[in-house]
Design an enzyme around this catalytic site. Structure first.
Site, PDB file in Angstrom:
ATOM      1  N   ALA A 193       1.294 -84.064  78.430  1.00  0.00           N
ATOM      2  CA  ALA A 193       1.429 -82.650  78.779  1.00  0.00           C
ATOM      3  C   ALA A 193       0.098 -82.195  79.375  1.00  0.00           C
ATOM      4  O   ALA A 193      -0.919 -82.865  79.200  1.00  0.00           O
ATOM      5  CB  ALA A 193       1.751 -81.856  77.520  1.00  0.00           C
TER       6      ALA A 193
ATOM      7  N   GLU B 203       7.065 -89.598  76.261  1.00  0.00           N
ATOM      8  CA  GLU B 203       8.284 -88.901  75.819  1.00  0.00           C
ATOM      9  C   GLU B 203       9.280 -88.775  76.975  1.00  0.00           C
ATOM     10  O   GLU B 203      10.489 -88.890  76.785  1.00  0.00           O
ATOM     11  CB  GLU B 203       7.912 -87.534  75.239  1.00  0.00           C
TER      12      GLU B 203
ATOM     13  N   GLY C 220       3.291 -86.751  76.308  1.00  0.00           N
ATOM     14  CA  GLY C 220       4.501 -86.268  76.970  1.00  0.00           C
ATOM     15  C   GLY C 220       5.009 -87.251  78.010  1.00  0.00           C
ATOM     16  O   GLY C 220       6.219 -87.298  78.289  1.00  0.00           O
TER      17      GLY C 220
ATOM     18  N   GLU D 130      -1.201 -87.797  70.708  1.00  0.00           N
ATOM     19  CA  GLU D 130      -1.277 -86.379  70.328  1.00  0.00           C
ATOM     20  C   GLU D 130      -2.055 -86.147  69.042  1.00  0.00           C
ATOM     21  O   GLU D 130      -2.764 -85.157  68.892  1.00  0.00           O
ATOM     22  CB  GLU D 130       0.133 -85.791  70.182  1.00  0.00           C
TER      23      GLU D 130
HETATM   24  C1  3H9 Z   1       1.050 -83.952  74.844  1.00  0.00           C
HETATM   25  O1  3H9 Z   1       1.451 -84.701  75.674  1.00  0.00           O
HETATM   26  C2  3H9 Z   1       1.932 -83.043  74.043  1.00  0.00           C
HETATM   27  C3  3H9 Z   1       3.394 -83.404  74.106  1.00  0.00           C
HETATM   28  O2  3H9 Z   1       3.717 -84.353  73.121  1.00  0.00           O
HETATM   29  C4  3H9 Z   1       4.280 -82.228  73.793  1.00  0.00           C
HETATM   30  C5  3H9 Z   1       4.304 -81.136  74.760  1.00  0.00           C
HETATM   31  C6  3H9 Z   1       5.347 -80.108  74.421  1.00  0.00           C
HETATM   32  N1  3H9 Z   1      -4.075 -82.564  80.653  1.00  0.00           N
HETATM   33  O3  3H9 Z   1     -10.382 -88.871  80.841  1.00  0.00           O
HETATM   34  P1  3H9 Z   1     -10.685 -88.826  82.291  1.00  0.00           P
HETATM   35  C7  3H9 Z   1      -8.217 -84.550  82.971  1.00  0.00           C
HETATM   36  S1  3H9 Z   1      -0.600 -83.814  74.514  1.00  0.00           S
HETATM   37  C8  3H9 Z   1      -4.965 -81.983  81.478  1.00  0.00           C
HETATM   38  O4  3H9 Z   1     -12.078 -88.583  82.709  1.00  0.00           O
HETATM   39  P2  3H9 Z   1     -10.009 -91.614  82.491  1.00  0.00           P
HETATM   40  C9  3H9 Z   1      -9.569 -84.704  82.304  1.00  0.00           C
HETATM   41  O5  3H9 Z   1      -9.934 -83.508  81.636  1.00  0.00           O
HETATM   42  C10 3H9 Z   1      -1.391 -84.859  75.697  1.00  0.00           C
HETATM   43  N2  3H9 Z   1      -6.027 -82.628  82.003  1.00  0.00           N
HETATM   44  O6  3H9 Z   1     -10.145 -90.135  83.047  1.00  0.00           O
HETATM   45  C11 3H9 Z   1     -10.459 -85.021  83.482  1.00  0.00           C
HETATM   46  O7  3H9 Z   1     -10.760 -83.806  84.145  1.00  0.00           O
HETATM   47  P3  3H9 Z   1     -12.177 -83.582  84.858  1.00  0.00           P
HETATM   48  C12 3H9 Z   1      -1.310 -86.279  75.341  1.00  0.00           C
HETATM   49  C13 3H9 Z   1      -6.180 -83.913  81.679  1.00  0.00           C
HETATM   50  O8  3H9 Z   1      -9.512 -92.430  83.619  1.00  0.00           O
HETATM   51  C14 3H9 Z   1      -9.560 -85.846  84.382  1.00  0.00           C
HETATM   52  O9  3H9 Z   1      -8.212 -85.554  83.965  1.00  0.00           O
HETATM   53  N3  3H9 Z   1      -2.108 -87.052  76.269  1.00  0.00           N
HETATM   54  C15 3H9 Z   1      -5.296 -84.579  80.829  1.00  0.00           C
HETATM   55  O10 3H9 Z   1     -11.227 -92.015  81.776  1.00  0.00           O
HETATM   56  C16 3H9 Z   1      -9.779 -87.338  84.266  1.00  0.00           C
HETATM   57  O11 3H9 Z   1      -9.729 -87.707  82.899  1.00  0.00           O
HETATM   58  C17 3H9 Z   1      -3.382 -87.314  76.057  1.00  0.00           C
HETATM   59  O12 3H9 Z   1      -3.959 -86.937  75.063  1.00  0.00           O
HETATM   60  C18 3H9 Z   1      -4.199 -83.860  80.296  1.00  0.00           C
HETATM   61  N4  3H9 Z   1      -3.281 -84.428  79.484  1.00  0.00           N
HETATM   62  O13 3H9 Z   1      -8.877 -91.553  81.363  1.00  0.00           O
HETATM   63  C19 3H9 Z   1      -4.085 -88.132  77.106  1.00  0.00           C
HETATM   64  N5  3H9 Z   1      -5.717 -85.859  80.676  1.00  0.00           N
HETATM   65  O14 3H9 Z   1     -12.240 -84.636  85.911  1.00  0.00           O
HETATM   66  C20 3H9 Z   1      -5.389 -87.513  77.457  1.00  0.00           C
HETATM   67  C21 3H9 Z   1      -6.818 -85.986  81.428  1.00  0.00           C
HETATM   68  O15 3H9 Z   1     -12.080 -82.181  85.363  1.00  0.00           O
HETATM   69  N6  3H9 Z   1      -6.056 -88.200  78.543  1.00  0.00           N
HETATM   70  N7  3H9 Z   1      -7.117 -84.811  82.037  1.00  0.00           N
HETATM   71  O16 3H9 Z   1     -13.201 -83.752  83.778  1.00  0.00           O
HETATM   72  C22 3H9 Z   1      -6.697 -89.368  78.408  1.00  0.00           C
HETATM   73  O17 3H9 Z   1      -6.679 -90.003  77.374  1.00  0.00           O
HETATM   74  C23 3H9 Z   1      -7.474 -89.864  79.592  1.00  0.00           C
HETATM   75  O18 3H9 Z   1      -7.739 -88.790  80.417  1.00  0.00           O
HETATM   76  C24 3H9 Z   1      -6.754 -90.959  80.419  1.00  0.00           C
HETATM   77  C25 3H9 Z   1      -7.576 -91.241  81.704  1.00  0.00           C
HETATM   78  C26 3H9 Z   1      -6.652 -92.235  79.580  1.00  0.00           C
HETATM   79  C27 3H9 Z   1      -5.380 -90.529  80.835  1.00  0.00           C
END
Ligand code: 3H9
Length: 680
Positions: A61, A103, A100, A123
């Site tokens: 999400a 999901e 998400g 999450e």
């Molecule tokens: C969820 O899904 C809830 C659902 O179950 C229910 C909903 C109803 N959103 O980490 P990076 C940005 S909760 C917005 O440096 P990498 C991040 O801030 C979510 N922004 O890259 C950064 O911005 P900036 C569950 C996001 O290659 C840029 O993207 N998912 C999100 O080292 C690059 O990120 C997670 O918890 C996001 N979801 O790693 C996954 N994700 O460049 C969270 C990233 O401005 N994300 N950004 O600083 C990660 O674990 C890592 O970002 C990922 C990439 C592995 C994907």
């Protein structure tokens, strides 16, 4: 267009493109919903593929939307629409299919994944649970035990493992993913949908499984609300019909989302990423290439630092003054690697490959071809200066020269060289091969290129780096010193060391100051020839109570190094306090907490005001990754924001008479309290 569609051979391919991680923002959800609705009513469409462009399938999400008014369609609505389609839906997964995103993939009827990609429900690391059906659909697909692992711990798994669990139906090379998913979808037209939500074959679970899982992971889950909610939701999947399970999941999700713990963990997610940014230098600042590193000092710190680079594939020349110390250092590095191999974290080949990158030597001149040289010797200015003037004539012109000092003035060290612009501090935390934090200390003359290179390199070796300005103790140790001073005063005023420790452990820290001192050794910096019984710590050392390693320190230790309160120490402190003119009194937990933690916030405010830290969230990152501040409390400055700067100020004023001499309330903190404004 964020979501595009195209029909190929009767298969509607829906492709999202929302860089950088295809987060499921409002635009993506709307696009997906429109495409799915269109697929349902178009007879020419026989099957559907959901895919994404760019580096990854949906990574979750959109976290930036959390806390804002919800915009429809919600993610659960989109996923229900996907699952309800009466034509087979295949998700084509690459990169990191997370939260998400997974999901959505579970709402699809089949999953094809790129080899080497990852899948997970992280999450819980944001203080949440999967809130779009993940807690109900995943156990139906992989079974209860595997689902509990993935949901309550949040670590991603490989696509290969996912296939073995039945979560992925087919694995293909990344470049063939889209075509393979289309072919897979066509081949399923005759079978029709296979809905995760309708499955029950893997759901049976003994009620004991949930209890056993919680018990086994009690340490990991300590103090946190989300893991328990995850367990409760998965349990509901085994006890309730899908619709009721989804309802419970939603309730739990909303409760967590509006709570303090998730706010703290979401803050840290962004704080960690913000820390990598250096405000006043250009993004395109040129970086130097670091392909060979030199480390001076093969002690605990030098050895740990060396391992970071060896593990990242970067050769290291390790210098010591004496052969015996060098041999000991190399043996410890090998022992640490072997221990990781014994736990299955490394293969023997990886151990040998890392060791092969190490060149131990007694010859400083061997550092002449290193791109980065890190000094990790005694914390004495005189010695550091000697080393840096020697390095100045040995190191090649464009080398970066770093000191691992924890307290000393990096400018003073840089000034002994003809190239202060190439000098900076790289403050690793012990054990340096394990602790995630790296304080990058920016000297007055450190060049932008040098700083930017260090920042990039920290990521390469798996560290979370924070930039700090020059001052005594930088960010972390400067704040720690305030806490330590109060801890020392508290035990003289009448608090017991174990009560001081307990209060911090109950707050969520891994240990208190006296447990930490016993672990590190009370004789660090103690000189047996100059000792004069002038502090409790000195007296303990004089009595050969030097901490865990001698079986006694502030605590008494058994053979398993389990500590117990010591009556002897209690008496010793009381006598010392009496001689020093203290009248001991009973001190309650609240006072202990306030006296230990508020001065840290106060010092953090000074650090911000002086520009030593770039932003409040950097201080939070330092404390979470360097000192074990509980993640669910977001770091000291975030915690202060939650309780309010005024509460902190009032507490400091209440205890003002008791603080050590020289203690001053930060004017910046006062301003924040007056304005009722947050630090973050
Ligand atoms: C969820 O899904 C809830 C659902 O179950 C229910 C909903 C109803 N959103 O980490 P990076 C940005 S909760 C917005 O440096 P990498 C991040 O801030 C979510 N922004 O890259 C950064 O911005 P900036 C569950 C996001 O290659 C840029 O993207 N998912 C999100 O080292 C690059 O990120 C997670 O918890 C996001 N979801 O790693 C996954 N994700 O460049 C969270 C990233 O401005 N994300 N950004 O600083 C990660 O674990 C890592 O970002 C990922 C990439 C592995 C994907």
């Amino acid at each position: 267009m964020t979501v595009k569609t195209q029909v190929t051979d009767g298969v509607l391919v829906i492709v999202s493109d929302n860089p950088p991680v295809n987060a499921l923002s409002h635009a993506v959800r709307s696009g997906l919903m429109d495409a799915v609705t269109a697929a349902g009513s178009d007879d020419a469409v026989k099957a559907v593929v959901i895919a994404a462009d760019g580096r990854t399938f949906h990574a979750g999400a959109d976290i930036t939307e959390f806390g804002k008014p919800p915009q429809s369609p919600s993610l659960p609505e989109v996923i229900e629409a996907i699952e309800a389609l009466d034509k087979p839906v295949v998700a084509a997964l690459h990169g990191t299919t997370l939260g998400g995103g997974l999901e959505v993939a579970l709402g699809a009827h089949y999953r094809v994944a790129a080899r080497g990609s990852k899948l997970g429900l992280p999450e819980v690391k944001l203080g949440l649970l999967p809130g779009a059906g993940g807690t109900q659909r995943l156990p139906r697909v992989v079974g209860v035990e595997a689902a509990l692992e993935m949901i309550a711990k949040g670590d991603p798994i490989s696509a290969e493992k996912a296939q073995s669990l039945g979560l992925v139906d087919e694995l293909v090379e990344a470049e063939k993913l889209r075509d393979a998913a289309i072919a897979f979808a066509r081949a399923r037209i005759a079978d029709g949908p296979r809905r995760s939500g309708a499955r029950t074959d893997k759901l049976s679970a003994d009620a004991e499984v949930f209890h056993a899982f919680a018990q086994k992971n009690a340490r990991r889950f300590r103090g946190m609300d989300a893991p328990q909610a995850c367990i409760e939701a998965v349990r509901a999947a085994t006890e309730k019909p899908l619709s009721e399970g989804l309802k419970l999941e939603r309730e739990l999700f909303t409760k967590l989302m509006t709570g303090d713990q998730s706010a703290a963990l979401r803050h840290l997610f962004f704080a960690e990423r913000a820390a990598a940014k250096i405000d006043d230098i250009a993004k395109d600042t040129p970086r130097k290439t670091v392909s060979k590193v030199g480390v001076i000092g093969a002690g605990t710190m030098g050895g740990g630092i060396t391992m970071n680079f060896l593990s990242a594939g970067i050769p290291v020349t390790l210098v010591e003054r004496e052969q015996a110390a060098l041999d000991r250092g190399v043996a410890t590095i090998r022992k640490n690697y072997e221990a990781s191999a014994a736990k299955g974290r490394l293969s023997q080949d990886q151990v040998e490959a890392a060791m092969a990158r190490l060149t131990p030597t007694l010859d400083m001149d061997a550092l002449s071809d290193c791109d980065l040289i890190i000094e990790a010797v005694f914390e004495l200015m005189r010695i550091k200066k000697e080393i840096f003037s020697a390095l100045d004539s040995i190191a090649k012109d464009d080398a970066i020269l770093a000191t691992n000092t924890s307290y000393l003035d990096v400018n003073e060290i840089a000034a002994v060289t003809q190239r202060p612009e190439s000098v900076l501090g790289l403050h690793f935390f012990s054990p340096a091969n394990i602790m995630k934090l790296l304080e990058i200390v920016r000297g007055a003359k450190t060049a932008d290129t040098v700083l930017a290179t260090a920042m990039d390199l920290s990521r390469k070796i798996g560290k979370v780096a924070v930039v700090a300005g020059v001052c005594h103790g930088f960010i972390g140790n400067r704040m720690l010193a305030q806490r330590q001073a109060e801890a020392n005063s508290l035990i003289l005023e009448g608090a017991k060391p174990w009560d001081v420790d307990r209060v911090l452990v109950e707050f969520g820290l891994p240990m208190g100051p006296f447990q930490m001192a016993d672990l590190a050794g009370l004789d660090i910096g103690w000189d047996p020839d100059a000792t004069s019984s002038s502090t409790v710590r000195e007296i303990l050392c004089e009595q050969d109570r030097r901490g865990q390693k001698t079986g006694a320190g502030f605590y008494d230790y058994d053979q398993n190094r389990r500590g117990a309160p010591s009556e002897h120490v209690e008496r010793l402190i009381a006598e010392f306090a009496d001689k020093a003119g203290y009248k001991q009194r009973a001190i309650d937990d609240q006072e202990i907490r306030e006296r230990l933690l508020y001065p840290m916030v106060n010092e953090g405010a000074k650090i911000l005001d002086e520009g030593i830290a770039q932003r409040a969230s950097d201080i939070d990152v330092v404390w979470v990754y360097g000192y074990g501040w509980p993640t669910y409390r977001g770091g000291p400055m975030f915690w202060a924001d939650q309780i309010g700067a005024k509460t902190v100020l009032d507490g400091l004023e209440k205890h003002a008479d008791r603080f050590a001499q020289g203690f001053e309330i930060s004017p910046f903190l006062r301003r924040k309290a007056q304005e009722n404004a947050p630090f973050n």
